[in-house]
Design an enzyme around this catalytic site. Structure first.
Site, mmCIF file in Angstrom:
data_model
loop_
_atom_site.group_PDB
_atom_site.id
_atom_site.type_symbol
_atom_site.label_atom_id
_atom_site.label_comp_id
_atom_site.label_asym_id
_atom_site.label_seq_id
_atom_site.Cartn_x
_atom_site.Cartn_y
_atom_site.Cartn_z
ATOM 1 N N CYS A 1 0.829 -1.207 0.000
ATOM 2 C CA CYS A 1 0.000 0.000 0.000
ATOM 3 C C CYS A 1 0.862 1.256 0.000
ATOM 4 O O CYS A 1 0.499 2.270 -0.604
ATOM 5 C CB CYS A 1 -0.961 -0.015 1.183
ATOM 6 S SG CYS A 1 -2.143 -1.379 1.085
ATOM 7 N N THR A 2 2.012 1.191 0.645
ATOM 8 C CA THR A 2 2.945 2.322 0.626
ATOM 9 C C THR A 2 3.497 2.514 -0.781
ATOM 10 O O THR A 2 3.553 3.642 -1.289
ATOM 11 C CB THR A 2 4.074 2.112 1.650
ATOM 12 O OG1 THR A 2 3.487 2.045 2.954
ATOM 13 C CG2 THR A 2 5.090 3.241 1.604
#
Length: 155
Positions: A46-47
């Site tokens: 997600c980062t």
């Protein structure tokens, strides 16, 4: 959960954001909007995806797109994520999964060989009239924004 397809009306929503405000899809009418759904802030995939959107934001905005990220994380966790990664677009909190479900981004998925229920990493592009222009489900975090830019013909 049924998934959205091109031509569908994008379900409107108002969700709290990391900055303490709120984002309402219908307030963005007249613009093309990329709404992306991701499982959890501050996780590796997600980062990567959020930073790819951050790094492509100027090109996306230059082509007339707004970007909104949606996850089930609480707003305070999203605020920490925004600060940690210097994110410059709204992240919205959907802890009850209502928007995730309405957009087909919540349901059964495979995770390390097991079937689980959770966020299906997805991206939906909404046209200026509020209709789905493009819907992509089960996308990969790495390389997704580059593929999306190619699909949307954004240099």
């Amino acid at each position: 959960m049924p998934r959205l397809a091109a031509g569908d009306t994008a379900p409107d929503f108002t969700l709290p954001t990391a900055d303490g405000g709120a984002v309402t899809l219908s307030d963005l009418r007249g613009r093309r909007v990329i709404v992306y759904f991701y499982p959890a802030a501050m996780t590796p995939g997600c980062t990567t995806e959020a930073c790819d959107f951050r790094d492509s934001l100027a090109a996306l905005q230059g082509a007339g797109f707004a970007v909104v990220g949606v996850s089930p994380d609480p707003a305070d966790k999203l605020a920490a994520f925004v600060e940690q990664e210097s994110l410059t677009f709204p992240l919205a909190s959907d802890p009850e999964h209502a928007v995730l479900e309405a957009w087909g981004a919540w349901g059964e998925k495979k995770n390390y060989g097991k079937t689980v229920v959770g966020v299906i990493r997805s991206t939906v592009v909404v046209d200026p009239d509020g209709r789905v222009e493009l819907a992509q489900y089960n996308v990969k975090a790495t390389g997704h924004v580059a593929k999306l830019r190619r699909d949307l013909k954004i240099a």
